[in-house]
Write an enzyme that holds these catalytic residues in place. Structure first.
Site, short mmCIF file in Angstrom:
data_model
loop_
_atom_site.label_atom_id
_atom_site.label_comp_id
_atom_site.label_asym_id
_atom_site.label_seq_id
_atom_site.Cartn_x
_atom_site.Cartn_y
_atom_site.Cartn_z
CD1 TRP A 20 3.30 -1.57 12.98
CD2 TRP A 20 5.06 -2.87 13.38
NE1 TRP A 20 3.56 -2.27 11.84
CE2 TRP A 20 4.64 -3.09 12.06
CE3 TRP A 20 6.15 -3.59 13.87
CZ2 TRP A 20 5.29 -3.98 11.22
CZ3 TRP A 20 6.80 -4.48 13.02
CH2 TRP A 20 6.36 -4.66 11.73
CD GLU A 72 3.47 3.83 9.40
OE1 GLU A 72 4.02 3.68 8.30
OE2 GLU A 72 2.46 3.19 9.75
CB THR A 115 13.08 -1.69 6.26
OG1 THR A 115 14.07 -0.68 6.13
CG2 THR A 115 13.71 -2.93 6.85
N GLY A 167 19.75 -0.04 7.72
CA GLY A 167 20.21 0.82 6.62
C GLY A 167 19.59 2.20 6.67
CE1 TYR A 203 1.71 5.75 4.91
CE2 TYR A 203 3.87 5.85 5.98
CZ TYR A 203 2.68 5.19 5.73
OH TYR A 203 2.44 3.98 6.33
CG ASP A 207 1.74 3.14 1.97
OD1 ASP A 207 0.68 3.05 1.30
OD2 ASP A 207 2.14 2.26 2.74
CB CYS A 223 -9.78 -8.01 -3.57
SG CYS A 223 -9.74 -6.22 -3.38
CB CYS A 282 -11.62 -3.48 -8.60
SG CYS A 282 -9.94 -3.21 -9.18
CB THR A 299 17.35 2.75 -2.75
OG1 THR A 299 17.18 2.38 -1.41
CG2 THR A 299 15.99 2.84 -3.42
S1 SF4 Z 1 -6.83 -5.25 -8.64
FE1 SF4 Z 1 -8.74 -4.53 -7.73
S2 SF4 Z 1 -9.83 -6.39 -7.20
FE2 SF4 Z 1 -7.73 -6.98 -7.57
S3 SF4 Z 1 -6.78 -6.96 -5.58
FE3 SF4 Z 1 -6.43 -4.94 -6.47
S4 SF4 Z 1 -8.12 -3.64 -5.78
FE4 SF4 Z 1 -8.70 -5.77 -5.40
#
Ligand code: SF4
Length: 339
Positions: free
Chosen positions: A21, A34, A40, A78, A117, A135, A198, A204, A293
């Protein structure tokens, strides 16, 4: 949060999954994918999506599609109300907008089955408009990134993050929305995080606190309701009686006669005889369990052989398998019924 935009877009360019998609993107294909992906898994949707788009490539063909064919194409995914709403939406797009999905958010959000969404996803990916598509994946990523104490099961939390994303939305709105979803699906997952890979780890908050899995905050979900049913497969040896169920989870799909408790073989025979059938024989099938669900169904099944089928709607095995949509919870019995 503006600092997340560039790293996410760059990461997405390099790491996005090759999904069908993502190849031919139109508001129609985005809508279908979507809606299929709601509740699913991606792996399940892969084969269904391809078959569906080949059979119904645009709003016009979906709007004209007979319900039986639609249910058959959807069978196994479903939540059949999604397919029905999809068709309703296609009819509305064809009738009100000449087959072109509207660009105005206020018009798009009023279409059947299109929530905030889906609306944000179609407008941003299909038309590059700066709307967020929030989402569960996006909520999880942002809750962790900001170590948010907001309860993500509340609508106001979704709205809050939607507004936050729209404040920083770049021109590549679709790619940005998708990058957040993709990060949630492949790196910042519900039970595992791959923080080392990440692109957001430097800022983060959850990662810095050393407890990514403590977020997001979510109120305790209700336990699934447990229900017991007896399924009566009434047959003359050639056909089996199935009746559309309108007002429950089965959403209009044909089902065997259901008794909403467990009954013995003699009670099943008595029940069927009271409907006017002349019973030759009753055979108990293997018990089955099906998880929806919010519900778990425990099912007993009986194959009830009768002399004639009266005026009930009945179908051959071939018809049931090849043309008729039947919920997967009953499909589990079918092999034994035709044994
Ligand atoms: S917790 Fe923070 S650093 Fe770890 S994967 Fe998620 S967004 Fe990235």
């Amino acid at each position: 949060m503006i600092e997340i935009v560039t790293p996410l877009l760059e990461w997405f360019k390099e790491n996005k999954r090759d999904l069908d998609w993502r190849k031919n993107r139109t508001p129609y294909t985005i809508l279908v994918s979507e809606v299929m992906l709601q509740q699913t898994r991606v792996e399940t949707v892969r084969s269904y999506y391809k078959r569906f788009i080949e059979a119904l490539p645009d709003f016009e063909s979906l709007a004209r599609c007979p319900d039986g064919k639609l249910m058959k194409l959807w069978e196994g995914l479903g939540y059949y109300s999604r397919a029905r709403n999809l068709k309703k939406c296609a009819i509305e797009v064809v009738e009100k907008y000449k087959g072109i999905f509207p660009k105005a958010y206020e018009q798009a959000i009023k279409l059947s089955g299109v929530g905030p969404y889906t609306c944000g996803a179609i407008l941003s990916i299909g038309y590059h408009l700066k709307y967020a598509a929030v989402d569960g994946n996006v909520l999880r990523v942002l809750s962790r990134y900001t170590a948010s104490s907001l309860d993500i099961s509340l609508e106001k939390t979704k709205l809050y993050f939607k507004e936050e994303i729209e404040k920083i939305m770049p021109d590549e709105a679709g790619a940005f929305n998708e990058s957040l979803m993709e990060l949630g699906a492949t790196i910042c997952m519900p039970k595992i995080t791959k923080c080392d890979a990440c692109p957001l780890k430097n800022n983060c908050k959850a990662y810095q606190k050393g407890k990514p899995l403590s977020f997001p905050v979510k109120s305790i979900q209700k336990e699934k309701k447990i229900l017991e049913y007896t399924c009566l497969f009434i047959t003359d040896g050639k056909c089996c009686i199935l009746i559309p169920k309108e007002k429950d989870l089965l959403q209009g799909l044909p089902a065997p006669l259901l008794i909403n408790k467990f009954v013995t073989s003699n009670e099943a025979i008595e029940y069927v005889e009271n409907l006017g059938f002349s019973v030759k024989n009753a055979e108990q099938l293997q018990d089955k369990k099906h998880i929806f669900t919010h519900q778990i169904w425990y099912m007993k099944g009986y194959k009830i052989l009768v002399k004639d089928m009266l005026d009930y709607p009945c179908y051959t095995q071939k018809h049931i398998i090849e043309e008729l949509g039947i919920s997967s919870c009953f499909k589990k019995f079918l092999d034994e019924v035709w044994d």
